[in-house]
Scaffold this motif. Structure first.
Motif, PDB file in Angstrom:
ATOM      1  N   PHE A 113     -10.489   7.580  -1.594  1.00 43.37           N
ATOM      2  CA  PHE A 113     -10.333   7.050  -2.949  1.00 43.37           C
ATOM      3  C   PHE A 113      -9.182   6.055  -2.934  1.00 43.37           C
ATOM      4  O   PHE A 113      -8.207   6.222  -2.192  1.00 43.37           O
ATOM      5  CB  PHE A 113     -10.036   8.194  -3.929  1.00 43.37           C
ATOM      6  N   ALA A 114      -9.299   4.994  -3.750  1.00 38.25           N
ATOM      7  CA  ALA A 114      -8.223   4.001  -3.826  1.00 38.25           C
ATOM      8  C   ALA A 114      -8.293   3.237  -5.133  1.00 38.25           C
ATOM      9  O   ALA A 114      -9.363   3.116  -5.743  1.00 38.25           O
ATOM     10  CB  ALA A 114      -8.305   3.037  -2.650  1.00 38.25           C
ATOM     11  N   SER A 168      -0.142   5.070   0.992  1.00 34.40           N
ATOM     12  CA  SER A 168      -1.249   5.871   1.519  1.00 34.40           C
ATOM     13  C   SER A 168      -0.835   7.316   1.744  1.00 34.40           C
ATOM     14  O   SER A 168       0.186   7.589   2.369  1.00 34.40           O
ATOM     15  CB  SER A 168      -1.744   5.283   2.843  1.00 34.40           C
ATOM     16  N   ALA A 202      -6.577   9.063   2.016  1.00 29.02           N
ATOM     17  CA  ALA A 202      -7.339   8.892   3.252  1.00 29.02           C
ATOM     18  C   ALA A 202      -7.838  10.237   3.791  1.00 29.02           C
ATOM     19  O   ALA A 202      -7.419  11.311   3.340  1.00 29.02           O
ATOM     20  CB  ALA A 202      -6.499   8.177   4.295  1.00 29.02           C
ATOM     21  N   ARG A 246      -1.836  -1.028  -3.471  1.00 29.94           N
ATOM     22  CA  ARG A 246      -3.073  -0.262  -3.282  1.00 29.94           C
ATOM     23  C   ARG A 246      -2.717   1.189  -3.003  1.00 29.94           C
ATOM     24  O   ARG A 246      -2.127   1.513  -1.979  1.00 29.94           O
ATOM     25  CB  ARG A 246      -3.895  -0.837  -2.131  1.00 29.94           C
ATOM     26  N   TRP A 247      -3.047   2.072  -3.913  1.00 25.47           N
ATOM     27  CA  TRP A 247      -2.824   3.506  -3.770  1.00 25.47           C
ATOM     28  C   TRP A 247      -4.081   4.091  -3.139  1.00 25.47           C
ATOM     29  O   TRP A 247      -5.172   3.980  -3.706  1.00 25.47           O
ATOM     30  CB  TRP A 247      -2.559   4.155  -5.119  1.00 25.47           C
ATOM     31  N   ARG A 248      -3.917   4.725  -1.968  1.00 26.78           N
ATOM     32  CA  ARG A 248      -5.090   5.190  -1.243  1.00 26.78           C
ATOM     33  C   ARG A 248      -4.944   6.649  -0.802  1.00 26.78           C
ATOM     34  O   ARG A 248      -3.856   7.095  -0.417  1.00 26.78           O
ATOM     35  CB  ARG A 248      -5.387   4.288  -0.039  1.00 26.78           C
ATOM     36  N   GLU A 273     -10.593   5.476   3.780  1.00 30.63           N
ATOM     37  CA  GLU A 273     -10.245   5.858   2.417  1.00 30.63           C
ATOM     38  C   GLU A 273     -11.282   6.793   1.800  1.00 30.63           C
ATOM     39  O   GLU A 273     -12.477   6.620   1.988  1.00 30.63           O
ATOM     40  CB  GLU A 273     -10.129   4.617   1.533  1.00 30.63           C
ATOM     41  N   ALA A 292       0.826  -1.218   0.000  1.00 28.49           N
ATOM     42  CA  ALA A 292       0.000   0.000   0.000  1.00 28.49           C
ATOM     43  C   ALA A 292       0.850   1.254   0.000  1.00 28.49           C
ATOM     44  O   ALA A 292       1.942   1.281   0.577  1.00 28.49           O
ATOM     45  CB  ALA A 292      -0.932   0.005   1.208  1.00 28.49           C
TER      46      ALA A 292
END
Length: 381
Positions: free
Chosen positions: A55-56, A47, A68, A64-66, A53, A45
């Motif tokens: 958007f992800a 973040s 927050a 996983r690009w998140r 979140e 990830a």
């Protein structure tokens, strides 16, 4: 004041604050991410922010690009980590098949882990140099000639023999191109005798002066600096805009970055020795205030603030405190010397101690912000 006006007023400070902090955090974590990928480590990830979140998405490598809710930091979670602080998940590590261990952070050679960790602070310094380079290249630099217009009565300068009209040419052999150059040397040299080469009526003379230590107010609080007691003339003819080519802009950016590093190091050393005031330690409230004020001046001023904060984040993360990057690097240095990792319980104790220290620093900085804000409100009232 209407609700819309209150929202607008808050947004003037919150939006620039989120922009500056997100920019600094993103590049810090991007440094970890890029070197981790280069070293063959799987990244679970990336973040920007903490909490739920907004958007992800998942890229083709499984990261996983998140984005927050809470924009007060960020993290890169490597495979095998229990959290974003690169603390190994021991149970998961023990149960991992060999092909997963091979791409886990904890299984990498010590030099790779050190490179990945060091890349975060390094990215902060690179970001600062890039920002400063762009500012110098596109905006140039407003230069105030190092000509004395006024000498304060009873000041160190008066005692040393300075006179209105004097042009400061050099200090301790270092050439002076602007009044700002002179100020920087003087402010960093309180209680230190300096030799000034001065041009007076087409003749060069030498004057020796010892800047007096005095408290001055800055956007981030009160600091103690050396003061000479001279003022520059703000006449239009004393100002000029200095333009730089790309190479000179990069050189100037490197010098500016080093100046901020040296000044920050001097301040930290002054804190330890009791020479500096702790009220210059600022938290998110004060950073938001200053971000809003810089945004009102313009994009260049806001980016300049981002560069300074980026350097500060880089320096802070290099401090040998467990939980920070510098603490990890300390552990890896011990591992490299003794040929094996520090005992698991010793590392756990270190991380708990580091968490306590970092949390205490954040609480104290926020307390400073609240006290400063309360004084401002009382003064306005």
């Amino acid at each position: 004041m209407s609700i819309i006006a209150h929202i607008w007023s808050a947004g003037v400070y919150i939006v620039p604050f989120i922009f500056v902090l997100s920019l600094v955090v993103f590049f810090h974590e991007l440094g970890h991410f890029l070197v981790g990928r280069w070293c063959g480590v799987k990244i679970d990830a990336f973040s920007l922010g903490f909490g739920p979140e907004i958007f992800a998405f998942v890229d083709r490598y499984g990261t996983r690009w998140r984005l927050a809710v809470l924009p007060l930091g960020g993290y890169v979670k490597f495979h095998g980590d229990a959290n974003g602080a690169s603390v190994t998940d021991r149970e998961a590590a023990a149960a991992m098949p060999e092909h997963e261990r091979a791409v886990s952070f904890f299984a990498q050679k010590v030099w790779k882990r050190a490179a990945i960790v060091a890349a975060g602070p390094a990215a902060n310094f690179v970001l600062a140099i890039v920002i400063f380079t762009c500012i110098f290249y596109f905006n140039g630099r407003a230069v105030l000639s190092p000509v004395v217009d006024k000498v304060a009565a009873g000041s160190v300068a008066e005692g040393a023999g300075f006179q209105p009209g004097d042009r400061i040419v050099a200090i301790d052999g270092d050439k002076i191109a602007s009044f700002e150059d002179m100020q920087r040397i003087v402010q960093a040299s309180s209680d230190v005798a300096l030799t000034f080469e001065v041009e007076r009526q087409d003749k060069l003379i030498e004057l020796v002066a010892t800047p007096h230590r005095r408290e001055i107010k800055t956007p981030f609080g009160t600091t103690r600096v050396g003061v000479l007691g001279v003022e520059a003339g703000a006449k239009p003819e004393n100002w000029r805009t200095q333009r730089f080519g790309l190479i000179d802009s990069v050189k100037r950016a490197g010098s500016e970055t080093w100046f901020v590093v040296a000044r920050t190091g001097s301040y930290v050393g002054g804190l330890v020795m009791g020479r500096e005031s702790t009220d210059q330690l600022s938290g998110p409230i004060r950073i938001a205030e200053v971000s809003g004020e810089m945004a009102k001046i313009g994009l260049a001023a806001l980016l300049n603030l981002a560069a300074i904060l980026s350097i500060s984040v880089g320096i802070l993360n290099l401090m040998p405190i467990p939980l920070l990057d510098g603490g990890h690097l300390f552990y890896y240095a011990v591992e490299a010397v003794q040929g094996k990792a520090m005992h698991e319980k010793a590392q756990e104790f270190g991380f708990k101690l580091g968490l306590t220290l970092v949390a205490s620093l954040m609480i104290f900085a926020t307390y400073n912000d609240i006290v400063r804000l309360t004084r401002q409100l009382l003064h306005l009232g």
